[in-house]
Motif scaffolding. Structure first.
Motif, PDB file in Angstrom:
ATOM      1  N   CYS A  31       0.875  -1.181   0.000  1.00  0.00           N
ATOM      2  CA  CYS A  31       0.000   0.000   0.000  1.00  0.00           C
ATOM      3  C   CYS A  31       0.908   1.225   0.000  1.00  0.00           C
ATOM      4  O   CYS A  31       1.638   1.466   0.964  1.00  0.00           O
ATOM      5  N   HIS A 183     -12.517   7.623   9.312  1.00  0.00           N
ATOM      6  CA  HIS A 183     -12.087   6.429  10.020  1.00  0.00           C
ATOM      7  C   HIS A 183     -12.703   5.187   9.378  1.00  0.00           C
ATOM      8  O   HIS A 183     -12.019   4.173   9.157  1.00  0.00           O
ATOM      9  N   ALA A 186     -11.054   4.492   5.999  1.00  0.00           N
ATOM     10  CA  ALA A 186      -9.693   3.976   6.200  1.00  0.00           C
ATOM     11  C   ALA A 186      -9.733   2.515   6.641  1.00  0.00           C
ATOM     12  O   ALA A 186      -8.934   1.689   6.182  1.00  0.00           O
ATOM     13  N   ARG A 187     -10.694   2.199   7.511  1.00  0.00           N
ATOM     14  CA  ARG A 187     -10.833   0.804   7.974  1.00  0.00           C
ATOM     15  C   ARG A 187     -11.180  -0.116   6.812  1.00  0.00           C
ATOM     16  O   ARG A 187     -10.658  -1.217   6.681  1.00  0.00           O
ATOM     17  N   LYS A 190      -8.125  -0.678   4.691  1.00  0.00           N
ATOM     18  CA  LYS A 190      -7.196  -1.574   5.384  1.00  0.00           C
ATOM     19  C   LYS A 190      -7.671  -3.023   5.261  1.00  0.00           C
ATOM     20  O   LYS A 190      -6.881  -3.935   5.023  1.00  0.00           O
ATOM     21  N   ARG A 191      -8.983  -3.205   5.392  1.00  0.00           N
ATOM     22  CA  ARG A 191      -9.546  -4.564   5.333  1.00  0.00           C
ATOM     23  C   ARG A 191      -9.354  -5.163   3.936  1.00  0.00           C
ATOM     24  O   ARG A 191      -8.882  -6.281   3.790  1.00  0.00           O
ATOM     25  N   HIS A 193      -7.274  -4.335   1.682  1.00  0.00           N
ATOM     26  CA  HIS A 193      -5.852  -4.513   1.407  1.00  0.00           C
ATOM     27  C   HIS A 193      -5.350  -5.812   2.033  1.00  0.00           C
ATOM     28  O   HIS A 193      -4.678  -6.618   1.387  1.00  0.00           O
ATOM     29  N   GLY A 194      -5.757  -6.039   3.282  1.00  0.00           N
ATOM     30  CA  GLY A 194      -5.310  -7.236   3.990  1.00  0.00           C
ATOM     31  C   GLY A 194      -5.931  -8.507   3.435  1.00  0.00           C
ATOM     32  O   GLY A 194      -5.249  -9.526   3.275  1.00  0.00           O
ATOM     33  N   VAL A 209      -4.594   9.021   8.079  1.00  0.00           N
ATOM     34  CA  VAL A 209      -4.935   7.915   7.174  1.00  0.00           C
ATOM     35  C   VAL A 209      -3.663   7.378   6.518  1.00  0.00           C
ATOM     36  O   VAL A 209      -3.435   6.170   6.453  1.00  0.00           O
ATOM     37  N   ASN A 212      -1.598   5.406   8.932  1.00  0.00           N
ATOM     38  CA  ASN A 212      -2.304   4.184   9.328  1.00  0.00           C
ATOM     39  C   ASN A 212      -2.235   3.111   8.228  1.00  0.00           C
ATOM     40  O   ASN A 212      -2.104   1.925   8.511  1.00  0.00           O
ATOM     41  N   LEU A 213      -2.270   3.544   6.970  1.00  0.00           N
ATOM     42  CA  LEU A 213      -2.420   2.569   5.882  1.00  0.00           C
ATOM     43  C   LEU A 213      -1.133   2.248   5.118  1.00  0.00           C
ATOM     44  O   LEU A 213      -0.945   1.117   4.676  1.00  0.00           O
ATOM     45  N   ASP A 215       2.423   1.359   3.584  1.00  0.00           N
ATOM     46  CA  ASP A 215       3.699   0.685   3.828  1.00  0.00           C
ATOM     47  C   ASP A 215       4.832   1.646   3.511  1.00  0.00           C
ATOM     48  O   ASP A 215       5.851   1.688   4.194  1.00  0.00           O
TER      49      ASP A 215
END
Ligand SMILES: Nc1ncnc2c1ncn2[C@@H]1O[C@H](COP(=O)(O)OP(=O)(O)OP(=O)(O)O)[C@@H](O)[C@H]1O
Length: 249
Positions: A31, A183, A186-187, A190-191, A193-194, A209, A212-213, A215
């Motif tokens: 990311c 928020h 962003a969550r 993140k989800r 992406h994972g 953001v 938090n996200l 790399d």
């Protein structure tokens, strides 16, 4: 082999150099955030990656394939999807119908007058899964135009995901949002992406953001690459502090 390789790309608009010799390598599953002050060339840079704008010079390679001459629509078929600074959804359709469109496109059905019986259940299941993953199930029947900013953005992100991308480009996904919506979006990013080992490149102004996200972070200033590194490296970079984080952020 690097997943996405941007080699020394530039874009001029007459005498204005909007993007000036940017090189960036993004690995599969990474990311990457692209940050910089207003007018730094971030959106232009995205448009060079997606093919919406032609390069003045340089090269863009996806898994070693040079994308020169490949139209934006063909790049989508190669696995590149994007969202825009201003959300692009169909306001007069329900959330479910918005998601249905890219799901049918991904199934090669978009212009088919009727969905073959054998595909109806898998398409319905795919729409349901995307609604669920995007946190949209409870509002699936509502007109997209009536939704909050954050839910519209979630709808747009899930529409992009419906195309089964390998590379997702997000242009300011939290633009204009309050804290709670920022928020939530962003969550969601993140989800996905994972969950999917998706490669993501995002432009973002909100540093919470970004940190938090991302790399890794690429900083642009006046079209030029100012710095690149992990969030910790960028935070510690004196040049970035002086030019950006201390002021415009
Ligand atoms: N089509 C165009 N024609 C002429 N100039 C353009 C065009 N698109 C962008 N520019 C100029 O290129 C520069 C970079 O713009 P760009 O929108 O890429 O910056 P940005 O970093 O995305 O800004 P923001 O954070 O405000 O969205 C700006 O000076 C802008 O005015």
């Amino acid at each position: 082999m690097s997943f996405l390789k941007i080699e020394n790309v530039s874009r001029h608009f007459g005498s204005l150099v909007a993007v000036d010799g940017v090189t960036m390598t993004v690995e599969k599953g990474e990311c990457r955030a692209v940050i910089g002050p207003n007018g730094a060339g971030k959106t232009t840079f995205f448009n060079l990656i997606t093919g919406m704008l032609d390069l003045t010079s340089g090269r863009v390679l996806l898994e070693d394939q040079d994308l020169a001459g490949i139209k934006p629509s063909a790049r989508v078929r190669m696995g590149m999807a994007r969202t825009f600074q201003i959300t692009e959804i169909f306001p007069d359709l329900s959330v479910r119908e918005n998601i249905r469109i890219p799901v049918e496109i991904a199934a090669g059905l978009h212009l088919a007058p009727k969905i073959p019986a054998r595909l109806q259940a898998p398409i319905r299941e795919r729409i349901d899964a995307l609604l669920e993953e995007g946190g949209l199930t409870r509002i699936a029947g509502r007109y997209a135009g009536e939704l909050s900013h954050g839910d519209q953005r979630a709808c747009e992100i899930m529409m992009a995901l419906a195309l089964n991308p390998r590379l997702l480009l997000l242009d300011e996904p939290t633009a204009g949002m309050g804290d709670d919506e920022t928020h939530a979006v962003a969550r969601l990013i993140k989800r996905i992406h994972g969950d999917q080992n998706l490669t993501i490149v995002l432009i973002e102004h909100d540093m919470r953001v970004v940190f938090n996200l991302a790399d890794k972070i690429t900083v642009l200033e006046q079209g030029r690459p100012l710095a690149e590194g992990t969030p910790a490296e960028i935070t510690a970079n004196a040049e970035v502090q002086a030019a950006y984080l201390g002021g415009a952020a």
